[in-house]
Design a protein around this motif. Structure first.
Motif, PDB file in Angstrom:
ATOM      1  N   ILE A  43       0.871  -1.167   0.000  1.00  0.00           N
ATOM      2  CA  ILE A  43       0.000   0.000   0.000  1.00  0.00           C
ATOM      3  C   ILE A  43       0.913   1.224   0.000  1.00  0.00           C
ATOM      4  N   PRO A  44       0.866   2.040  -1.066  1.00  0.00           N
ATOM      5  CA  PRO A  44       1.760   3.191  -1.129  1.00  0.00           C
ATOM      6  C   PRO A  44       1.421   4.241  -0.058  1.00  0.00           C
ATOM      7  N   SER A  45       2.432   4.968   0.351  1.00  0.00           N
ATOM      8  CA  SER A  45       2.260   5.933   1.438  1.00  0.00           C
ATOM      9  C   SER A  45       1.250   7.023   1.108  1.00  0.00           C
ATOM     10  N   HIS A  46       1.010   7.302  -0.178  1.00  0.00           N
ATOM     11  CA  HIS A  46       0.043   8.333  -0.551  1.00  0.00           C
ATOM     12  C   HIS A  46      -1.400   7.819  -0.551  1.00  0.00           C
ATOM     13  N   SER A  47      -1.603   6.532  -0.285  1.00  0.00           N
ATOM     14  CA  SER A  47      -2.948   5.963  -0.290  1.00  0.00           C
ATOM     15  C   SER A  47      -3.828   6.610   0.780  1.00  0.00           C
ATOM     16  N   ALA A  48      -5.090   6.812   0.432  1.00  0.00           N
ATOM     17  CA  ALA A  48      -6.047   7.383   1.381  1.00  0.00           C
ATOM     18  C   ALA A  48      -6.292   6.460   2.575  1.00  0.00           C
ATOM     19  N   TYR A  49      -5.914   5.181   2.463  1.00  0.00           N
ATOM     20  CA  TYR A  49      -6.045   4.277   3.607  1.00  0.00           C
ATOM     21  C   TYR A  49      -5.307   4.824   4.830  1.00  0.00           C
ATOM     22  N   PHE A  50      -4.234   5.569   4.596  1.00  0.00           N
ATOM     23  CA  PHE A  50      -3.413   6.059   5.703  1.00  0.00           C
ATOM     24  C   PHE A  50      -3.851   7.424   6.234  1.00  0.00           C
ATOM     25  N   ASP A  51      -4.808   8.068   5.594  1.00  0.00           N
ATOM     26  CA  ASP A  51      -5.242   9.396   6.032  1.00  0.00           C
ATOM     27  C   ASP A  51      -5.760   9.363   7.466  1.00  0.00           C
ATOM     28  N   GLY A  52      -5.135  10.183   8.318  1.00  0.00           N
ATOM     29  CA  GLY A  52      -5.569  10.311   9.702  1.00  0.00           C
ATOM     30  C   GLY A  52      -5.210   9.133  10.582  1.00  0.00           C
ATOM     31  N   HIS A  53      -4.375   8.264  10.091  1.00  0.00           N
ATOM     32  CA  HIS A  53      -4.079   7.033  10.856  1.00  0.00           C
ATOM     33  C   HIS A  53      -2.587   6.731  10.805  1.00  0.00           C
ATOM     34  N   PHE A  54      -1.779   7.331  11.440  1.00  0.00           N
ATOM     35  CA  PHE A  54      -1.815   8.411  12.409  1.00  0.00           C
ATOM     36  C   PHE A  54      -0.841   9.497  11.976  1.00  0.00           C
ATOM     37  N   PRO A  94       2.084  -3.628  13.108  1.00  0.00           N
ATOM     38  CA  PRO A  94       1.520  -2.635  12.181  1.00  0.00           C
ATOM     39  C   PRO A  94       1.951  -2.893  10.743  1.00  0.00           C
ATOM     40  N   VAL A  95       1.027  -2.673   9.825  1.00  0.00           N
ATOM     41  CA  VAL A  95       1.331  -2.703   8.397  1.00  0.00           C
ATOM     42  C   VAL A  95       1.650  -1.263   8.009  1.00  0.00           C
ATOM     43  N   LEU A  96       2.885  -1.033   7.603  1.00  0.00           N
ATOM     44  CA  LEU A  96       3.365   0.300   7.280  1.00  0.00           C
ATOM     45  C   LEU A  96       3.300   0.539   5.776  1.00  0.00           C
ATOM     46  N   PRO A  97       3.330   1.807   5.364  1.00  0.00           N
ATOM     47  CA  PRO A  97       3.291   2.092   3.934  1.00  0.00           C
ATOM     48  C   PRO A  97       4.524   1.574   3.199  1.00  0.00           C
ATOM     49  N   ASP A  98       4.331   1.251   1.939  1.00  0.00           N
ATOM     50  CA  ASP A  98       5.409   0.916   1.006  1.00  0.00           C
ATOM     51  C   ASP A  98       6.221  -0.327   1.362  1.00  0.00           C
ATOM     52  N   ILE A  99       5.684  -1.202   2.201  1.00  0.00           N
ATOM     53  CA  ILE A  99       6.392  -2.449   2.493  1.00  0.00           C
ATOM     54  C   ILE A  99       5.615  -3.607   1.872  1.00  0.00           C
ATOM     55  N   PRO A 100       6.305  -4.599   1.340  1.00  0.00           N
ATOM     56  CA  PRO A 100       5.587  -5.742   0.761  1.00  0.00           C
ATOM     57  C   PRO A 100       4.880  -6.563   1.837  1.00  0.00           C
ATOM     58  N   VAL A 101       3.684  -6.996   1.501  1.00  0.00           N
ATOM     59  CA  VAL A 101       2.856  -7.808   2.396  1.00  0.00           C
ATOM     60  C   VAL A 101       2.256  -8.938   1.576  1.00  0.00           C
ATOM     61  N   ARG A 102       2.200 -10.114   2.155  1.00  0.00           N
ATOM     62  CA  ARG A 102       1.497 -11.244   1.520  1.00  0.00           C
ATOM     63  C   ARG A 102       0.177 -11.439   2.237  1.00  0.00           C
ATOM     64  N   VAL A 103      -0.872 -11.544   1.453  1.00  0.00           N
ATOM     65  CA  VAL A 103      -2.198 -11.825   1.992  1.00  0.00           C
ATOM     66  C   VAL A 103      -2.556 -13.237   1.550  1.00  0.00           C
ATOM     67  N   CYS A 104      -2.720 -14.119   2.531  1.00  0.00           N
ATOM     68  CA  CYS A 104      -3.088 -15.509   2.274  1.00  0.00           C
ATOM     69  C   CYS A 104      -4.538 -15.701   2.679  1.00  0.00           C
ATOM     70  N   MET A 105      -5.322 -16.295   1.787  1.00  0.00           N
ATOM     71  CA  MET A 105      -6.740 -16.509   2.032  1.00  0.00           C
ATOM     72  C   MET A 105      -7.098 -17.949   1.745  1.00  0.00           C
TER      73      MET A 105
END
Length: 135
Positions: A43-54, A94-105
């Motif tokens: 998730i790039p650091s400019h993503s709105a997901y990060f707005d206001g958090h924190f 915490p999941v931080l911006p711009d780091i690779p993450v694997r989502v397993c489902m």
């Protein structure tokens, strides 16, 4: 992004946070079967997901993690885009911006429950996990 928007919107959310695109970058399908999928993304650091958090320390909100797991499960496992319930939600790191993450489902064929895990690409660290029941 508000939790209510995540749960009650039947279509994938394209915009929020003042109209900016909420994006997932580098989405790469690592493995897929009828009941399992593993996707790497960041998730790039400019993503709105990060707005206001924190302020001064961005981290991916819990509701956004659940939303991403639901969206990816819908895309790769063919489950519903809405959920009835979510349980056993655990946020360990915490999941931080711009780091690779694997989502397993993984979808249980008998009861339809989806189990998901956000983890580091090398598998050494778990960020979060949980279950949800798609509609």
């Amino acid at each position: 992004i508000m939790y209510k928007e995540v749960i009650n919107n039947p279509e994938p959310v394209q915009e929020c946070g003042g109209g900016r695109i909420v994006d997932i970058s580098g989405e790469t399908l690592i493995a897929q079967s009828e009941s399992c999928a593993e996707v790497e993304l960041y998730i790039p650091s400019h993503s709105a997901y990060f707005d206001g958090h924190f302020e001064g320390y961005k981290l991916l909100p819990a509701a956004a993690q659940l939303f991403i797991a639901v969206k990816l499960s819908h895309k790769y496992l063919g489950v519903g885009a809405l959920i009835r319930s979510a349980k056993r939600l655990k946020f360990l790191r915490p999941v931080l911006p711009d780091i690779p993450v694997r989502v397993c489902m993984e979808r249980n064929a008998q009861n339809g429950i989806v189990v998901y895990t956000f983890k580091s690409p090398d598998g050494t660290g778990i960020f979060s996990s949980g279950t949800f029941v798609p509609m």
